[in-house]
Every structure is written in structure tokens, then in C-alpha cells.
Scaffold this motif. Structure first.
Motif, PDB file in Angstrom:
ATOM      1  N   THR A  78       0.789  -1.231   0.000  1.00 57.24           N
ATOM      2  CA  THR A  78       0.000   0.000   0.000  1.00 57.24           C
ATOM      3  C   THR A  78       0.823   1.283   0.000  1.00 57.24           C
ATOM      4  N   GLU A  79       2.156   1.190  -0.077  1.00 62.05           N
ATOM      5  CA  GLU A  79       3.015   2.376  -0.013  1.00 62.05           C
ATOM      6  C   GLU A  79       2.734   3.196   1.250  1.00 62.05           C
ATOM      7  N   SER A  80       2.583   2.486   2.358  1.00 61.01           N
ATOM      8  CA  SER A  80       2.303   3.160   3.623  1.00 61.01           C
ATOM      9  C   SER A  80       2.827   2.308   4.765  1.00 61.01           C
ATOM     10  N   ARG A  81       2.882   2.918   5.934  1.00 59.56           N
ATOM     11  CA  ARG A  81       3.118   2.159   7.159  1.00 59.56           C
ATOM     12  C   ARG A  81       2.171   2.680   8.229  1.00 59.56           C
ATOM     13  N   ALA A  82       1.694   1.760   9.065  1.00 56.56           N
ATOM     14  CA  ALA A  82       0.837   2.133  10.186  1.00 56.56           C
ATOM     15  C   ALA A  82       1.735   2.311  11.406  1.00 56.56           C
ATOM     16  N   VAL A  83       1.752   3.519  11.955  1.00 59.37           N
ATOM     17  CA  VAL A  83       2.711   3.883  12.994  1.00 59.37           C
ATOM     18  C   VAL A  83       2.092   3.678  14.381  1.00 59.37           C
ATOM     19  N   ASP A  84       2.900   3.096  15.260  1.00 62.72           N
ATOM     20  CA  ASP A  84       2.522   2.881  16.651  1.00 62.72           C
ATOM     21  C   ASP A  84       3.429   3.755  17.514  1.00 62.72           C
ATOM     22  N   TRP A  85       2.866   4.778  18.161  1.00 62.23           N
ATOM     23  CA  TRP A  85       3.668   5.717  18.947  1.00 62.23           C
ATOM     24  C   TRP A  85       3.934   5.162  20.342  1.00 62.23           C
ATOM     25  N   SER A  86       5.116   5.434  20.848  1.00 62.06           N
ATOM     26  CA  SER A  86       5.455   5.035  22.212  1.00 62.06           C
ATOM     27  C   SER A  86       4.675   5.890  23.220  1.00 62.06           C
ATOM     28  N   ALA A  87       4.697   5.472  24.482  1.00 62.79           N
ATOM     29  CA  ALA A  87       3.879   6.113  25.515  1.00 62.79           C
ATOM     30  C   ALA A  87       4.365   7.524  25.825  1.00 62.79           C
ATOM     31  N   PRO A  88       3.456   8.464  26.065  1.00 61.42           N
ATOM     32  CA  PRO A  88       3.835   9.822  26.456  1.00 61.42           C
ATOM     33  C   PRO A  88       4.208   9.878  27.938  1.00 61.42           C
ATOM     34  N   ARG A  89       4.400  11.106  28.444  1.00 58.32           N
ATOM     35  CA  ARG A  89       4.751  11.298  29.851  1.00 58.32           C
ATOM     36  C   ARG A  89       3.641  10.755  30.764  1.00 58.32           C
ATOM     37  N   SER A  90       4.060  10.080  31.840  1.00 60.70           N
ATOM     38  CA  SER A  90       3.102   9.620  32.837  1.00 60.70           C
ATOM     39  C   SER A  90       3.677   9.872  34.223  1.00 60.70           C
ATOM     40  N   TYR A  91       2.797   9.975  35.198  1.00 63.97           N
ATOM     41  CA  TYR A  91       3.236  10.249  36.560  1.00 63.97           C
ATOM     42  C   TYR A  91       2.176   9.756  37.537  1.00 63.97           C
ATOM     43  N   GLY A  92       2.590   9.581  38.784  1.00 65.41           N
ATOM     44  CA  GLY A  92       1.652   9.107  39.777  1.00 65.41           C
ATOM     45  C   GLY A  92       2.300   8.899  41.133  1.00 65.41           C
ATOM     46  N   VAL A  93       1.546   8.264  42.020  1.00 64.40           N
ATOM     47  CA  VAL A  93       1.993   8.001  43.397  1.00 64.40           C
ATOM     48  C   VAL A  93       1.684   6.547  43.747  1.00 64.40           C
ATOM     49  N   GLU A  94       2.660   5.885  44.370  1.00 62.26           N
ATOM     50  CA  GLU A  94       2.484   4.526  44.870  1.00 62.26           C
ATOM     51  C   GLU A  94       2.430   4.557  46.399  1.00 62.26           C
TER      52      GLU A  94
END
Length: 832
Positions: A811-827
Motif C-alpha cells: 500500500t506504499e504506507s506504514r501504520a505507525v505505533d507511537w510510544s507512551a507519552p509522559r506519565s506520573y503518579g503516586v504509589e
């Protein structure tokens, strides 16, 4: 690994560790006199021994290490362990590990990975349900390089070995919650209860891991790629006597979440590419949607990274689900002072399905689903295994050995996935005519494997040791492939649909009469059986350093090891013969020089490995064509000759009291030396001498071309990997504080599948880099019963195109999978 200073104060830190010679600075002795590294015991060779005396490249992380570094699941290991990566595919819920570039992209029941994953000695045969959450984990070991002698047929890349905490004589437990952005709500609880003193103990864990996805559908607003996993484990330990121990273990896991969303990226300029999109444009896409494939792709590509286009409707939900069940019994019998016998008996069931958009266009150009369209069903696989290990010593403990037997059977008794394209009404310029493909494919497998193995260490002197091993494996694999085609008589809920010519149908009552729950009729039914066998030898010579030598502790070794990945049967038919094709067994031979060293009064640990692995018939997943429908399909092929060379370094340094520094490096070069492959191309665009005109599907004409893929880079092998972590332990009257900072950088990870993808921009267009900067601040109460941790991951908010579907040839294309953005939290955690 637990690290203590000399006044016995606990100081915890990651224990991933090093491989190849680096310069060691000479510093005053008093700098090193404050804290020391403790010995780490590993079982990478199926017996307990010191990490620093094991002639294998192995990374070790204790349960404390996982907690201190925030590794919530198996996927986070890839940020720490050299040469370990994971792919999760479009589902986002399965886990396919790659070690030194060796692994699998295909999670079908007819294909095995080159990396073996074990939980308490039980092999996880499928990628479904293999995202192991860090709940009550005692340790994780990642063994790199072929491990065919001890771990068997599916360890040409290495093995990942998880071990959980076992029941004890104490009433104890812990509870933990983790709350963060993207509505993260994780929780886990573990309770250990003694039942009968000195005889029977129990331990149970429950967990839930949940967060929203990072993407939303640009048209519907539906959240994509969320996480929703829960499960538990129940263990019983029976002490039958002074020499007999029985462990019973039951594990349950459930995943029910939306699949990832992709963004489509145009990838033009490779001769012969675009045969599928070109054929679809004129008669189907443009008259039906008003846009060509490239225009739909561009609509997706201009979206922000937190958006995607998905084609799913109520009957094709964006969904991944998996249920895993494991029951295992482990018996340890110390027969006498010389012999011990171990038995591991296991049953594991996986039941999983997914609905995956392949292109990220927002239209059902090609979707694969286990849900909806009436005929679909999850793939259901049962795994049964038995392993016996007899270990002992001889000649006044000059020789330590292990011999064993292994047998397994794996059956997939159901699983029907529908490949759906359309319906596209308005095809052929007629508003009542629709183009529609919906072929159901059922794969049933029956795989049997038997092996006998032995390995022995000869302690020639106190400093020299020779290790030899040999394994024989025999395997039989059966695949039955059955397809189903739409039943024309049930396609319409109104007046009967009329077949114009496959795949075009006329609906007299218009688009609203399309019946998504139509029936099917039997199409093609084939079955095929193959068997393979192989001998896997290994040999290692090592020198063990003694205190007083140049080093405080450690070893230098030279190891030759081999691995075997069984051949198999591809789910995609050969587009020339229309029959189930075979692929050959993969065989690996690894040459490795290693140095493991504790120096400066055991305050600096450096473990290095310099390796070269030669592969015969390396199994690679590519893109082929389904000759029945004329659409794309995954295909497994063999690259005749390939090799991987690299250097791995793992270092842990304690430069002063309470300060820990980790630094890991991996430098690699992978090369496909001989690979004759075929590709499907637009007729007439590649040299005619290498191509043959072929008809596929409903009268579709394409070129089938021979292509030379030698000298390509190996996929999923980072050329450079760097990891660094700094942690400081600070004790006060109100408790201890531990700030931590770590960073990962992986450079030049190739993600191409087929010939055209690997040709795009000279192969560089499919490469990506990954980096992440993470921080944690932990407070522990003076009693150490309470822990509070604030954390942030990917602080720079970098999102790279870490995967997806590179479908440039079709198809002359690629389907892109982006890595995770910034995340934060408390344990928040409490231990009693």
C-alpha cells in the motif's frame, strides 16, 4: 539484589549488570571501604550458583529491584536489560520478547518465538497473556544467547525466567496501590498464611492493572489502547519430610481492553510497491469513499499523536481479550547427599482474541477480528508438559551434573479469525453494489515435543572449570487450516443479495440491508504434518578468580552454545501452489567471551560479554498475499544465513555510602548474509527476468518476483543501547528517602517486514530511536512497613514511532505505533 553497607544498613538497588572489558579508574582505597556488593544467586543453568561464577550472559533483578525501579510489568524490563526489546502488536495486550534481535512477530498457535518465557519453571508457550505483572515476584533473570541445551527448542535468542516468592512459616503480607494520570488505578495484595506448622503453608496474591489509553479515535472519541488486566495466584507448599518438598501453584489472568490505534504514514518511492492500494482505488475506494488510499492515509497522518482513525463498528469492536490459567506441581526430592530429583508438571491454557485495524485509515480496508461477523471465535490453546531433572555430583564433587527428560503437547482446538474488508457501497459506480470480503480462517494445531538433556561441570582445579552439555529434541507439528466464505443467501436482511462477481455483491434494498451477522459456507480445508529433530551441544571453559588475584571475585569464560527453533507450517497459503507452505528449523551457534569481575573491595561489579551468533535458516515474519482473497497476510520465511555480533556491558558501582550507580551498554551489528525471498509487486515495475505474472483472489493480476534481501539489517536489533541509573539512600529520624533517576536510549531499531519496507529510504525509513528519562522519590517509614513513592516516566514526553505495520509493498504506507507519552503518579504500600 539487596546491597548492604558494613554497618548492616539496608540499601536497595537494581542488579542488572555488565558485559565486556572497560577501563577501571584507580581511586584511593578508602573511597571503597564503605559498602560492598552481596553475592547474587541465579538459576540460569537450572541450579543455584553465583552470578559471578556463571559462564552465561545473564541479568538478574530481585523483587526489591523491580519495586525500587518501578518495573510494573515484563515490558519495563526492556528499558534496563541490554539487548532486550518487546513488541506488543496491534493488540497491546500480548508480549513478544526479542533478545539480541531474536524473537517473533507472529502470535499464532502455529508459530513459536525464539525467546523462552518461564514463570516458576513453567513455559509460557503463547504471547497471549504473557505480560507478567510484577506481583509478589522474587526475581527475574534474563539469559541472553542461545540456550538450547538446558532450555530446549525455543531459546535461540535466550530465556526470561520469573520466580515468585514461596509460602513461608510466617503470617505476613503487603498491599500496594498506584494512582496516576490517564486514570491509572493499579492495586495488588499478597497474604502468606501458615496452615499446619512445619507441614503446610499457603500464599495468595490478587492484582488489578488499569489505565486509559493514550489515543482517542478522531471521529468517535473512543479511547484506544487502554490497559485492563487482573488476576491472582494461589500457592501451597507441603513439606512432606526432611528431604521432600511439594509446591502447588495456580495462576489466573484476565485481559479485557481496547486495542491500539495506528496512524497511517505515506511511504512512496519503492518500485513495484502499492499493488493492493492501486487495485482497490479505481473500482472500490474512490467511487465508494471519494478518496484514494493515499488520501485516506494522509488524513490519518496529519492527526496529533494522541489521535487515530479506526474503522470499527459495533460488530467489529476495537478489542483485545485473553484469559490464562496455569496449574503446576513442582516436587523437589533430595534423595541423599549426592542426588536430588526435581519434577515440574504443568497445564496452561490460553484463550484469546483481538480485533486489529491493520492500516489506521478509519475505513475497513482490511481488519482481522475474532469478534463479530458470526463465525469468529477466540483461539484456545492447551499446553501440557512434564520435566524431570536429576542432579548430583561425582568423584568427590569434582563433577556436578544435571540430566533430564522433557515432554510437552500443545493443542489449539478452536479459533476462527475473520479477515474483513468493507462493505464499500458504491463500488463499480453503482450505489447498490458493494465490495465485501470476509473470509474466516480456523487454525487447529497439535504439537508434540520430546527431549533428553545433560550438562556437567568438571572442576579441574579450584580455578579452572570445564562445562559440557548436550540435548536431543524431537518435535511433530500438525496444522489444519479451514476457511469459510460469506453465504450470499444471508448477506442481506431484505431482498436477497446477488453476486456480481467475487467480491462484488448487489443489494436491491440498498446499504441498510447489509447483514453483518451473515452466515458462511465452507471454503478450503487443508492439513499438513511435519517433524523435526536436532542435537544441541554446548561447551565452556572458565577461569574462576580468587580473592587476592587481580579481582576480588568473578570469572573469565569462553562458551560455545547452540539453539534450535523448530520448523513449522505457515498459516498463509503459497500464492503459486495454493498449499500450506513449510518453513525450516532455525539453528544458532553462539561464540561468547565473557568477563565478570568484582573489584575495589567488591564495590564495583562489571560483567561483560563479547559474542558472535551465526544463524542458519533464521525465521523471519514477512508480508505475503492470500491467494484466495487477494489481500495481504503474514508469512514466515527463512533467511539462509545471518549473524549477530555484539558487546554487552553491565556495571554496578557503589562509590560511597548509600550511593548506587548502574550503567549498561550494548553495541550490535546484525547482518542478513544470504536471503533469497519473493515479493508481490505491481506488474511491470520490477525487472521482468525476476518476475512472473500471477493471478490471485478474484481475478487480481500481480507480479511474483524473486528478490535478493542479503545485506539487510536484522529487525528488532538496536545498534546501540545505553542505560544509566543513579540512586541515593538517605536515612533520617522520620524515615528514609531514596531519590532515583534513570535514563534509557536505544538507537537504530529496524522495524521493516517485507522487501519493499526494507528498501524504503535505503532501509533507514523504518528505523527509530527510543529514549526515556524517569524519576522516582521514595519515602519509607522507620519500621519500613510504609512506603510512599512519587514517580514520573518519560519526563521529556518523547514519543517515537516504535512499531506498527510497515506495509509499503502492498500500500506504499506504514501504520505507525507511537510510544507512551509522559506519565506520573503516586504509589502507596504497606507491609506487615
Amino acid at each position: 539484589m539487596k546491597i548492604r553497607n558494613k554497618n548492616n544498613r539496608p540499601n536497595y538497588f537494581i542488579a542488572t549488570l555488565l558485559s565486556a572489558a572497560i577501563c577501571i579508574p584507580v581511586l584511593p582505597a578508602n573511597v571503597w571501604a564503605l559498602q560492598v556488593l552481596e553475592e547474587v544467586i541465579v538459576t540460569a543453568r537450572k541450579r543455584a550458583e553465583s552470578l559471578q561464577e556463571t559462564p552465561v550472559a545473564v541479568s538478574f533483578l530481585s523483587g526489591e529491584d523491580l519495586a525500587q525501579s518501578g518495573m510494573r510489568d515484563v515490558l519495563k524490563l526492556a528499558e534496563v536489560v541490554p539487548n532486550l526489546t518487546f513488541t506488543t502488536g496491534g493488540s497491546g495486550g500480548s508480549a513478544a520478547p526479542n533478545i539480541r534481535g531474536v524473537g517473533a512477530r507472529n502470535n499464532g498457535a502455529n508459530f513459536d518465538s525464539g525467546v523462552a518465557l518461564y514463570l516458576d519453571g513453567v513455559y509460557a508457550s503463547r504471547a497471549d497473556g504473557a505480560i507478567i505483572d510484577s506481583v509478589d515476584i522474587r526475581s527475574v533473570q534474563v539469559v541472553r544467547g542461545p540456550q538450547g541445551t538446558l532450555f530446549g527448542k525455543n531459546a535461540t535468542g535466550g530465556a526470561i525466567i520469573y520466580a515468585t516468592n514461596k509460602p513461608t512459616e510466617l503470617f505476613e503480607g503487603n498491599v500496594e496501590v498506584d494512582i496516576g494520570n490517564y486514570d491509572r488505578q493499579n492495586g495488588q495484595i499478597t497474604v502468606n498464611v501458615p496452615l499446619i506448622d512445619n507441614t503446610l503453608y499457603s500464599r495468595a496474591s490478587l492484582y488489578r492493572t488499569a489505565r486509559d489509553g493514550y489515543l482517542d479515535d478522531a471521529e468517535t472519541g473512543e479511547n484506544l489502547g487502554n490497559v485492563d488486566r487482573w488476576g491472582g495466584q494461589m500457592q501451597l507448599r507441603f513439606i512432606a519430610g526432611d528431604s521432600l518438598l511439594v509446591d502447588l501453584n495456580g495462576v489466573y489472568g484476565k485481559v479485557d481492553q481496547t486495542t491500539k490505534g495506528f496512524q497511517c504514514q505515506p511511504a512512496l518511492g519503492v518500485p513495484g510497491s502499492g499493488w493492493l492500494s492501486g487495485l482497490q482505488n479505481g473500482a472500490i475506494l474512490i467511487p465508494s469513499t471519494g478518496k484514494s488510499f493515499l488520501q485516506h492515509c494522509q488524513d490519518s497522518y496529519v492527526l496529533d499523536k494522541d489521535q487515530a482513525l479506526t474503522p470499527w463498528s459495533d460488530d467489529l469492536p476495537p478489542k483485545y481479550e485473553a484469559t490464562t490459567k496455569t496449574i503446576a506441581a513442582t516436587v523437589d526430592w533430595e534423595i541423599n547427599d549426592i542426588f536430588s530429583l526435581k519434577s515440574i508438571t504443568a497445564w496452561r491454557n490460553t484463550n484469546a482474541g483481538e480485533a486489529n485495524d491493520i492500516f489506521g485509515l478509519g475505513i475497513p480496508f482490511q481488519t482481522r477480528t475474532n469478534f463479530g461477523r458470526s463465525i469468529t471465535a477466540n483461539r484456545n490453546t492447551d499446553w501440557y508438559s512434564e520435566e524431570l531433572q536429576l542432579s548430583g555430583s561425582a568423584f568427590d564433587q569434582k563433577i556436578d551434573y544435571i540430566v533430564g527428560l522433557f515432554a510437552s503437547r500443545e493443542e489449539t482446538d478452536e479459533g476462527n479469525a475473520a479477515g474483513v474488508a468493507g462493505p464499500f457501497f458504491g463500488a463499480l459506480g453503482d450505489p447498490l453494489v458493494a465490495s465485501y470480503l470476509a473470509q474466516g480462517t480456523e487454525l487447529r494445531t497439535d504439537n508434540k515435543s520430546y527431549a533428553v538433556f545433560s550438562q556437567a561441570d568438571w572442576n579441574i582445579t579450584d580455578t579452572w572449570r570445564l562445562s559440557l552439555g548436550l540435548r536431543y529434541t524431537w518435535e511433530e507439528r500438525l496444522l489444519r487450516r479451514t476457511t469459510y466464505d460469506p453465504d450470499v443467501s444471508s448477506l442481506s436482511s431484505g431482498a436477497a443479495a446477488i453476486s456480481v462477481f467475487d467480491p462484488f455483491y448487489s443489494f436491491p434494498d440498498g446499504p441498510d440491508s447489509f447483514n453483518a451477522n451473515h452466515g458462511y459456507v465452507l471454503g478450503d480445508d487443508q492439513n499438513k504434518k511435519i517433524d523435526n529433530d536436532d542435537w544441541n551441544p554446548m561447551g565452556s571453559i572458565q577461569y574462576l578468580f580468587q580473592r587476592g588475584d587481580m579481582l576480588d571475585n568473578g570469572t573469565a569464560y569462553f562458551t560455545i552454545s547452540t539453539g534450535f527453533l523448530s520448523g513449522g507450517l505457515s498459516e498463509s497459503l503459497d500464492f503459486e501452489t495454493g498449499e500450506i507452505p513449510e518453513y525450516k528449523p532455525e539453528e544458532a551457534t553462539n561464540y561468547e567471551i565473557g568477563l565478570k569481575a568484582d573489584v575495589f573491595d567488591s564495590t564495583l561489579r562489571i560483567n561483560t560479554a563479547l559474542f558472535h551468533t551465526q544463524y542458519d535458516n533464521r525465521q523471519l515474519t514477512g508480508i505475503g498475499v492470500n491467494p484466495e482473497t487477494g489481500t495481504i497476510s503474514s508469512v514466515t520465511t527463512n533467511a539462509a544465513k545471518s549473524s549477530i555480533s555484539g558487546l554487552e556491558i553491565e556495571a554496578l558501582w557503589l562509590p560511597m555510602t548509600n550511593l548506587d550507580i548502574t550503567f549498561n551498554v550494548a553495541l550490535n551489528h546484525g547482518d542478513i548474509e544470504k536471503f533469497e525471498d519473493t515479493t508481490v509487486a505491481v506488474p511491470g515495475e520490477l525487472p521482468a527476468a525476476d518476475c512472473t505474472l500471477a493471478t490471485i483472489g478474484p481475478g487480481t493480476t500481480v507480479d511474483g518476483c524473486n528478490v535478493d534481501r542479503s545485506d539487510e539489517d536484522l529487525p528488532r536489533l538496536p545498534k546501540q543501547t545505553y542505560y544509566a541509573a543513579v540512586q541515593y539512600f538517605w536515612e533520617t529520624d522520620v524515615g528514609s528517602f531514596t531519590p532515583r533517576l534513570d535514563a534509557t536510549y536505544k538507537k537504530d531499531i529496524n522495524n521493516c517486514f517485507d522487501w519493499a519496507s526494507c528498501q524504503w529510504e535505503n532501509g533507514k525509513g523504518m528505523e527509530y530511536d527510543f529514549y526515556s528519562l524517569n524519576a522516582r522519590l521514595t519515602w519509607r517509614s522507620t519500621s519500613e512497613a510504609i512506603r510512599v513513592t512519587a514517580y514520573g516516566n518519560n519526563l521529556t514526553d518523547n514519543q517515537s514511532a516504535e512499531g506498527g505495520n510497515p506495509l509499503i509493498g502492498s500500500t506504499e504506507s506504514r501504520a505507525v505505533d507511537w510510544s507512551a507519552p509522559r506519565s506520573y503518579g503516586v504509589e502507596l504500600a504497606y507491609t506487615w
